[in-house]
Design an enzyme around this catalytic site. Sequence first.
Site, PDB file in Angstrom:
ATOM      1  N   GLU A 124       0.875  -1.273   0.105  1.00 13.77           N
ATOM      2  CA  GLU A 124      -0.186  -0.001  -0.012  1.00 13.77           C
ATOM      3  C   GLU A 124       0.928   1.212  -0.050  1.00 13.77           C
ATOM      4  OE1 GLU A 124      -2.844   0.293   3.223  1.00 13.77           O
ATOM      5  OE2 GLU A 124      -3.762   2.169   2.001  1.00 13.77           O
ATOM      6  N   GLY A 264       2.664   2.508  10.736  1.00 16.95           N
ATOM      7  CA  GLY A 264       2.239   1.922  11.850  1.00 16.95           C
ATOM      8  C   GLY A 264       2.294   0.531  11.660  1.00 16.95           C
ATOM      9  N   ALA A 265       1.432   0.084  10.669  1.00 19.82           N
ATOM     10  CA  ALA A 265       1.380  -1.318  10.367  1.00 19.82           C
ATOM     11  C   ALA A 265       0.583  -1.365   9.237  1.00 19.82           C
ATOM     12  CB  ALA A 265       0.568  -1.931  11.456  1.00 19.82           C
ATOM     13  N   MET A 266       0.251  -2.558   8.659  1.00 17.53           N
ATOM     14  CA  MET A 266      -0.367  -2.838   7.497  1.00 17.53           C
ATOM     15  C   MET A 266      -1.338  -4.162   7.351  1.00 17.53           C
ATOM     16  SD  MET A 266      -1.051  -1.538   4.642  1.00 17.53           S
ATOM     17  CE  MET A 266      -2.219  -2.540   3.432  1.00 17.53           C
ATOM     18  N   GLU A 267      -2.421  -3.882   6.927  1.00 15.60           N
ATOM     19  CA  GLU A 267      -3.648  -4.774   7.011  1.00 15.60           C
ATOM     20  C   GLU A 267      -3.499  -6.087   6.046  1.00 15.60           C
ATOM     21  OE1 GLU A 267      -4.059  -1.544   6.198  1.00 15.60           O
ATOM     22  OE2 GLU A 267      -5.749  -1.279   4.511  1.00 15.60           O
ATOM     23  N   ASN A 268      -2.400  -6.306   5.261  1.00  8.57           N
ATOM     24  CA  ASN A 268      -2.412  -7.383   4.302  1.00  8.57           C
ATOM     25  C   ASN A 268      -3.279  -8.582   4.855  1.00  8.57           C
ATOM     26  OD1 ASN A 268      -0.156  -5.753   3.212  1.00  8.57           O
ATOM     27  ND2 ASN A 268       0.888  -6.683   4.774  1.00  8.57           N
ATOM     28  N   HIS A 300      -6.861  -1.915  15.007  1.00  9.48           N
ATOM     29  CA  HIS A 300      -7.054  -0.948  13.525  1.00  9.48           C
ATOM     30  C   HIS A 300      -6.817  -2.179  12.480  1.00  9.48           C
ATOM     31  CE1 HIS A 300      -6.935   2.578  11.074  1.00  9.48           C
ATOM     32  NE2 HIS A 300      -6.040   1.691  10.458  1.00  9.48           N
ATOM     33  N   GLU A 301      -5.788  -2.842  12.630  1.00  7.06           N
ATOM     34  CA  GLU A 301      -5.370  -3.620  11.368  1.00  7.06           C
ATOM     35  C   GLU A 301      -6.658  -4.945  11.263  1.00  7.06           C
ATOM     36  OE1 GLU A 301      -3.476  -2.051   9.413  1.00  7.06           O
ATOM     37  OE2 GLU A 301      -2.689  -0.747  11.090  1.00  7.06           O
ATOM     38  N   HIS A 304      -9.915  -3.904   9.858  1.00  8.24           N
ATOM     39  CA  HIS A 304      -9.573  -3.692   8.301  1.00  8.24           C
ATOM     40  C   HIS A 304      -9.962  -4.953   7.550  1.00  8.24           C
ATOM     41  CE1 HIS A 304      -8.230   0.261   7.361  1.00  8.24           C
ATOM     42  NE2 HIS A 304      -6.821   0.217   7.834  1.00  8.24           N
TER      43      HIS A 304
HETATM   44  N1  TRP Z   1      -3.204   0.935   5.750  1.00  5.20           N
HETATM   45  C1  TRP Z   1      -2.418   1.088   6.591  1.00  5.20           C
HETATM   46  C2  TRP Z   1      -3.150   1.601   7.916  1.00  5.20           C
HETATM   47  O1  TRP Z   1      -3.608   2.424   8.060  1.00  5.20           O
HETATM   48  C3  TRP Z   1      -1.400   2.545   6.286  1.00  5.20           C
HETATM   49  C4  TRP Z   1      -0.143   2.009   5.830  1.00  5.20           C
HETATM   50  C5  TRP Z   1       0.737   0.959   6.246  1.00  5.20           C
HETATM   51  C6  TRP Z   1       0.516   2.798   4.734  1.00  5.20           C
HETATM   52  N2  TRP Z   1       1.880   1.381   5.560  1.00  5.20           N
HETATM   53  C7  TRP Z   1       1.744   2.109   4.522  1.00  5.20           C
HETATM   54  C8  TRP Z   1       0.202   3.567   3.849  1.00  5.20           C
HETATM   55  C9  TRP Z   1       2.718   2.643   3.670  1.00  5.20           C
HETATM   56  C10 TRP Z   1       0.944   3.929   2.925  1.00  5.20           C
HETATM   57  C11 TRP Z   1       2.388   3.497   2.840  1.00  5.20           C
HETATM   58  O2  TRP Z   1      -3.249   0.691   8.743  1.00  5.20           O
HETATM   59 ZN    ZN Z   2      -5.773   1.733   8.386  1.00  6.05          ZN
END
Ligand code: TRP
Ligand code: ZN
Length: 878
Positions: A124, A264-268, A300-301, A304
């Site tokens: 993302e 912070g983190a990513m919801e893959n 939060h993640e 998502h």
């Molecule tokens: N979707 C992520 C969140 O809000 C945000 C995020 C994580 C992100 N890493 C990123 C957005 C890198 C842009 C680029 O939980």
């Molecule tokens: Zn988010």
Amino acid sequence: MKDATPRAIRLEDYAPPQWRVDTVHLDFDLDPERTRVRSRMELTRLVDGSAPLVLNGQDLGLEGLQVDGRDWPEDRRSLEPERLVLHDLPATCVVELETVLEPRANTALEGLYVSGGNFCTQCEAEGFRRITWFPDRPDVLTVYTVRLEADRATCPVLLSNGNPVETGDLPGGRHYAVWHDPFPKPSYLFALVAGDLVCQQDRFTTRSGREVDLRIYVQRHNLDRCDHAMVSLKKAMRWDEETFGREYDLDIYMIVAVDDFNMGAMENKGLNVFNSKYVLARPETATDDDFVAIEGVIAHEYFHNWSGNRVTCRDWFQLSLKEGLTVFRDQEFTADQSLRAVKRIHDVQHLRSLQFPEDAGPMAHPVRPRSYIEINNFYTMTVYEKGAEVVRMIQTLVGREGFRRGLDLYFQRHDGQAVTTEDFVRAMEDATGRDLGPFRLWYEQAGTPRLEVDGHHDAATATYRLTVRQSCPPTPDQPEKRPMHIPLRMALLDPSGRPLPLRLHGDGDGEAPPVERVLDVTEAEQTFVFQGVEAPPVPSLLRGFSAPVKLQFPYTHEDLAFLMAHDGDDFNRWEAGQQLAVKVLLAQVRALQAGEEPRLDPALEAAFARVLEDEALDAALVAEALTLPGEGYLAEQMEVVDVDAIHRARRFTRQALGRALAGRWRARHDALADSRGGDAVAMGRRRLRDLCLAYLCAPGEKEALALARSRYEQAQDMTGTMGALRALMDHPGPERDEALADFEARWRQDPLVLDKWFALQAASGAPGTRERVEALMAHPGFSLRNPNRVRALLGTFAMGNPVHFHAADGEGYRLVTEAILELDALNPQVAARLATSLVRWRRFDAARQERMRAALERIVARPGGSPDVYEVASRALA
Ligand code: TRP
Ligand code: ZN
């Protein structure tokens, strides 16, 4: 490379995809220097005629290209810098292609990169196009099958989205794993992780009986810091079932902690990748605030999975569709785990200190922006936090049950789709029958609306007239604003502090009128007339911060003290205290500017004394009430920001209150000395304890500093350690220096804790801070390659230390500008964030304006800079 002149992407240019990707198979042959990626896409053309297939790619070569098993001729493809266009394809076909990546050399931390010796991805918003040629847009959803192959010794763990299918050994010490994700998803939700990791495991049984394998993957030395994250995950999973009826949908849910991460983190899907800051915690290394933040980000993640993954965004202009909604959901979750009013106070502080300034500056944009150059720059406070406020207002308008019905309809109607904020609003309307027509403006119009309210009591007719005027300042590209639909939650308090029945003109006279109402403010000017009001009331307005606006009402000091004592809304009690403090501090600023000595306002002192002695009030709320508004929030109240006067006024008041109420601070501090436990009540007590210590130390007297020093020595946990250190930070001297040196020696090997050490020093108000920050950039522990370190030192200095960053000699600007330029070559995304510290240059005096503008011009003029940084700096200068 990116295009030479960055071009804007516009919402109005949106066109639906012309090709569907039915399935994709990815095959990764992992090597830190040279990773080979093979992709096989099954494609179907969705439109008549000969629409070409457009694939995105960035910094990618093309090693091989076949269609339906045969090499595709050169003359039917065009390879552009960021696009691969294939012409004259059959209406259904299989495209296979190959790319080669260098993960170790990837410092931007987008696409496939190496962190701590392990492979991970961040896709993302547009990182997938750095991995392979693909229609890298959120409205192209497909089913992924992923095969990973790597060295068994260095990469025993091979992970991707979905469920595991197969693993096996290969010759030459290699091995492989295959993963399949049955849920169609956009490419931004793709992830892989490979490396030498261990996991903490647990299980969760969903409401309908699905057994889910929960795993948190970390480096071996961090395995003893995963408990809190795991407990948080299970809480979040249960809460989403109970609160919103949302269940998890795969057999496994994985979280991986990495040290180098842009956000912070990513919801893959099924494989969240986290900044280790939001996973790892035990009381010795993490503060109470860290624990709370981890719980919130894990939730939060997880949330998502429905608000973002099952239902995703049509295009990146709709980002708030998933982020505003998911922030709202995590805010509600945290509120249910703690004191709701305290959570609301924190969220509003956050909004006011970061989103309001954004909305009043050159980067201002609507919750649903209309154009961008670099989408990474639009992961903003406006999209996230104001977006959450917009969702909250919808809940206020349709009611909690209506909101739940609306959300159910939204998920049911759009499961598996890529949709827009309009689809969300329509689901809310259809489920509740409420007309949200005019409300939609919240998505389109930037800027913080201002509400000017006035009240008039008429004894003869026993009526109270509340007049509400709304306006919204101009923002870039939006000089004229229309009136918005603003839900104004309010009550009227009688002279004894009781809420009055609110009978409006036009109410039926059947049942008893409510004591709290939500007024629908929709016009530029509106008057509400309340009947049966015998004596002049004090209005309690915008209760719970029912709309993200700036409210003005001509309260006297006495009114505010009255509300602090009597308002039945905890948020508004706190707010009354803040308004009183703002008035007092701004008066001091004016005094300082006039060359006078500031004085401690007796009303503020009395209010503080009363709150400090209120044993009935939760410690956490007492702590909030006794915290003065921040320098940034005060700056927002001034025509021309005077950083020095604001800093001096605030410091003076802290010192004066520290002195005037010394006995009370000490008594309360000592009574709270032994506050253990991990629950919200215990955390509130520790927060108040450390606040008392900070006030005691504010005047800088020996005895208090010695107390802080001994508190540092005796601290049982990181919360206590940081509380003591913070109290010492503004007071140069042996207590501070010894404690800092001890802390460094003790935690040198622990990156997350060492970040705290960097941040503490960067935040200090003491003289010489800029020099110290500059020296710390040469510290062996400092690196521009690690975003957490950059944020701890440079982010804290530029965004959290106005008096030193904005030092009149311009040295703060110089330091940060040089860092931005150097960082831009490594990590544009993080560099662009740092550059936002300069954008509000027009708010300052002429001399500072000149220096900040020069810094921005230097950034814009630089050849070869990233579009990320270019967009921020050029918008600021426009
Ligand atoms: N979707 C992520 C969140 O809000 C945000 C995020 C994580 C992100 N890493 C990123 C957005 C890198 C842009 C680029 O939980
Ligand atoms: Zn988010």
